[in-house]
Design a protein around this motif. Structure first.
Motif, mmCIF file in Angstrom:
data_model
loop_
_atom_site.group_PDB
_atom_site.id
_atom_site.type_symbol
_atom_site.label_atom_id
_atom_site.label_comp_id
_atom_site.label_asym_id
_atom_site.label_seq_id
_atom_site.Cartn_x
_atom_site.Cartn_y
_atom_site.Cartn_z
ATOM 1 N N PHE A 226 -8.552 5.952 8.135
ATOM 2 C CA PHE A 226 -8.048 6.472 9.402
ATOM 3 C C PHE A 226 -8.821 7.690 9.873
ATOM 4 C CE2 PHE A 226 -4.064 4.245 10.228
ATOM 5 C CZ PHE A 226 -3.780 3.661 9.009
ATOM 6 N N ARG B 280 -3.179 0.381 -3.895
ATOM 7 C CA ARG B 280 -2.939 -0.924 -3.260
ATOM 8 C C ARG B 280 -2.588 -1.945 -4.331
ATOM 9 N NH1 ARG B 280 -6.481 -5.430 -1.689
ATOM 10 N NH2 ARG B 280 -8.310 -4.266 -2.403
ATOM 11 N N TYR C 83 -2.345 -10.589 2.511
ATOM 12 C CA TYR C 83 -3.773 -10.458 2.307
ATOM 13 C C TYR C 83 -4.451 -11.793 2.528
ATOM 14 C CZ TYR C 83 -8.251 -9.151 0.335
ATOM 15 O OH TYR C 83 -9.590 -8.896 0.160
ATOM 16 N N GLN D 264 -0.061 11.116 3.975
ATOM 17 C CA GLN D 264 -0.498 11.683 5.244
ATOM 18 C C GLN D 264 -0.205 13.170 5.258
ATOM 19 O OE1 GLN D 264 1.334 9.994 8.756
ATOM 20 N NE2 GLN D 264 -0.230 10.823 10.100
ATOM 21 N N TYR E 32 -3.877 2.407 15.882
ATOM 22 C CA TYR E 32 -2.461 2.471 15.552
ATOM 23 C C TYR E 32 -1.834 3.581 16.382
ATOM 24 C CZ TYR E 32 -2.436 -0.669 11.506
ATOM 25 O OH TYR E 32 -2.485 -1.773 10.692
ATOM 26 N N LEU F 243 -5.288 6.275 1.599
ATOM 27 C CA LEU F 243 -4.758 5.336 0.615
ATOM 28 C C LEU F 243 -4.647 5.975 -0.765
ATOM 29 C CD1 LEU F 243 -3.950 2.322 0.136
ATOM 30 C CD2 LEU F 243 -6.291 2.024 -0.718
ATOM 31 N N LEU G 272 0.662 -1.093 14.831
ATOM 32 C CA LEU G 272 -0.627 -1.560 15.311
ATOM 33 C C LEU G 272 -0.590 -1.703 16.829
ATOM 34 C CD1 LEU G 272 -3.472 -2.639 14.679
ATOM 35 C CD2 LEU G 272 -2.460 -4.928 14.581
ATOM 36 N N PRO H 124 -3.516 8.972 7.566
ATOM 37 C CA PRO H 124 -3.120 8.556 6.219
ATOM 38 C C PRO H 124 -4.326 8.258 5.333
ATOM 39 C CG PRO H 124 -1.912 7.337 7.910
ATOM 40 C CD PRO H 124 -3.006 8.069 8.605
ATOM 41 N N ASN I 106 -6.118 -7.877 7.592
ATOM 42 C CA ASN I 106 -4.860 -8.325 8.138
ATOM 43 C C ASN I 106 -4.122 -7.117 8.676
ATOM 44 O OD1 ASN I 106 -3.378 -7.102 5.712
ATOM 45 N ND2 ASN I 106 -4.954 -8.388 4.866
ATOM 46 N N GLU I 107 -3.117 -7.375 9.449
ATOM 47 C CA GLU I 107 -2.328 -6.291 9.999
ATOM 48 C C GLU I 107 -1.450 -5.698 8.919
ATOM 49 O OE1 GLU I 107 -0.028 -7.339 13.353
ATOM 50 O OE2 GLU I 107 1.064 -5.445 13.412
ATOM 51 N N GLN I 108 -1.491 -4.404 8.789
ATOM 52 C CA GLN I 108 -0.612 -3.705 7.863
ATOM 53 C C GLN I 108 0.598 -3.186 8.636
ATOM 54 O OE1 GLN I 108 -2.579 -0.851 5.293
ATOM 55 N NE2 GLN I 108 -4.376 -2.160 5.097
ATOM 56 N N LYS J 255 -6.602 -4.455 17.956
ATOM 57 C CA LYS J 255 -7.645 -4.553 16.949
ATOM 58 C C LYS J 255 -8.805 -5.375 17.473
ATOM 59 C CE LYS J 255 -5.839 -8.668 14.612
ATOM 60 N NZ LYS J 255 -5.301 -9.219 13.335
ATOM 61 N N TYR K 283 0.239 5.222 1.080
ATOM 62 C CA TYR K 283 -0.664 6.184 1.695
ATOM 63 C C TYR K 283 -0.008 7.564 1.664
ATOM 64 C CZ TYR K 283 -3.346 2.374 3.973
ATOM 65 O OH TYR K 283 -4.125 1.266 4.244
ATOM 66 N N PHE L 190 -9.320 -0.818 14.399
ATOM 67 C CA PHE L 190 -7.923 -0.829 14.815
ATOM 68 C C PHE L 190 -7.568 0.464 15.549
ATOM 69 C CE2 PHE L 190 -6.756 -4.288 11.890
ATOM 70 C CZ PHE L 190 -7.748 -4.200 10.937
ATOM 71 N N TYR M 125 0.837 -1.196 0.000
ATOM 72 C CA TYR M 125 0.000 0.000 0.000
ATOM 73 C C TYR M 125 0.881 1.258 0.000
ATOM 74 C CZ TYR M 125 -2.950 -3.522 2.403
ATOM 75 O OH TYR M 125 -3.626 -4.661 2.772
ATOM 76 N N PHE N 171 3.745 -0.689 8.625
ATOM 77 C CA PHE N 171 4.100 0.568 7.976
ATOM 78 C C PHE N 171 5.598 0.835 8.037
ATOM 79 C CE2 PHE N 171 0.149 2.755 6.927
ATOM 80 C CZ PHE N 171 -0.773 1.941 7.563
ATOM 81 N N GLY N 172 6.093 1.462 6.990
ATOM 82 C CA GLY N 172 7.442 1.992 6.984
ATOM 83 C C GLY N 172 7.483 3.352 7.673
ATOM 84 N N PRO N 173 8.674 3.935 7.825
ATOM 85 C CA PRO N 173 8.815 5.215 8.532
ATOM 86 C C PRO N 173 8.327 6.402 7.721
ATOM 87 C CG PRO N 173 10.919 4.514 7.685
ATOM 88 C CD PRO N 173 9.972 3.382 7.417
ATOM 89 N N GLU O 144 8.968 7.683 14.415
ATOM 90 C CA GLU O 144 8.794 6.293 14.003
ATOM 91 C C GLU O 144 7.564 6.138 13.110
ATOM 92 O OE1 GLU O 144 10.523 4.556 18.241
ATOM 93 O OE2 GLU O 144 8.857 3.556 17.235
ATOM 94 N N GLY O 145 7.438 4.950 12.514
ATOM 95 C CA GLY O 145 6.287 4.657 11.681
ATOM 96 C C GLY O 145 5.091 4.229 12.499
ATOM 97 N N LEU O 146 3.950 4.098 11.834
ATOM 98 C CA LEU O 146 2.734 3.632 12.492
ATOM 99 C C LEU O 146 2.891 2.182 12.929
ATOM 100 C CD1 LEU O 146 0.169 5.105 9.992
ATOM 101 C CD2 LEU O 146 0.169 5.583 12.428
#
Lengths: 117, 117
Positions: free
Chosen positions: B107, A48, A97, A37, B36, A45, B46, A43, A104-106, B49, A35, B34, A33, A108-110, B42-44
């Motif tokens: 979100f 995807r 997925y 922000q 987050y 989307l 989880l 964030p 499912n848990e996503q 949930k 996003y 969820f 994904y 995230f990167g920084p 830092e990133g998001l």
């Protein structure tokens, strides 16, 4: 286990210039994904991917934004040309997925913080 | 379309105070919900949930209960610590008429929590 990797972390460009962001998802995650922000917001989307197929790009401004996920692993998001309003943090996330099994848990990167001057 | 509304922030508390961050949602069907958290720099991540009505998600002393009758998923903690200072996002993963997850997260705008010693 390595998390989602994004680069660069920060980018400052002048308007009308092109810019590209790179994302390497968690190994084995087939869904990726992108996003955006905006400051003080959650964030939203942009696009995807399931493997190499873009399954939801309805929120991607296609006149200036493009994305690709070659070989279903790494992904690149590009903006050309950038506008002042594109200043934001661009987040990449990945997940396994599960389809009908549920969301499912996503992970995230920084993020990449883009500033357009 | 799906939407998430969080309480207005920021929230400032003293250590060991009780925390509640309100979250309400609008969605068709039975979305998954969820929380987050985004720590500075830092990133998001989880936090917790819940996937069906009356489920309670919990982690690190935080709890939230999926209330379908009030379309809410409020985040609570009985005693906050300085290390809990972060931005908290409520999110949902919607489903279509056939019950299949959309796969994307919607979100809220985020709530900044600052905890003082």
């Amino acid at each position: 286990e390595a998390g989602v990797v994004q680069s660069p972390r920060y980018k400052i460009i002048e308007k009308k210039q092109p810019v590209a962001f790179w994302c390497n998802p968690i190994s084995g995650h087939n869904t990726l994904y992108w996003y955006r922000q905006n400051l003080g917001q959650g964030p939203e989307l942009l696009i995807r991917y399931e493997n190499e197929e873009a399954v939801d790009d309805s929120q991607l401004p296609k006149d200036r934004f493009s994305a690709e996920r070659l070989k279903g692993v790494d992904s690149t998001l590009k903006i050309q040309p950038a506008e002042l309003g594109d200043s934001a943090v661009y987040l990449c996330a990945s997940s396994l997925y599960q389809g009908l099994a549920g969301p499912n848990e996503q992970f995230f990167g920084p993020g990449t913080r883009l500033t357009v001057l | 379309g799906d939407s998430v509304t969080q309480m207005e922030g920021p929230v400032t508390l003293s250590e060991e105070a009780c925390l509640t961050i309100n979250c309400t949602y609008t969605a068709t069907g039975y979305p998954s919900l969820f929380w987050y958290v985004q720590y500075p720099g830092e990133g998001l991540q989880l936090l917790l949930k819940a996937t069906k009505a009356d489920d309670k998600g919990s982690n690190k002393g935080f709890e939230a209960t999926y209330r379908k009758e009030t379309t809410s998923f409020h985040l609570e903690k009985g005693s906050v610590q300085v290390s809990d200072s972060a931005v908290y996002f409520c999110a949902l993963s919607g489903v279509n008429a056939g019950g299949t997850s959309y796969g994307k997260l919607t979100f809220g705008q985020g709530t900044i929590l600052t905890v003082h010693p």
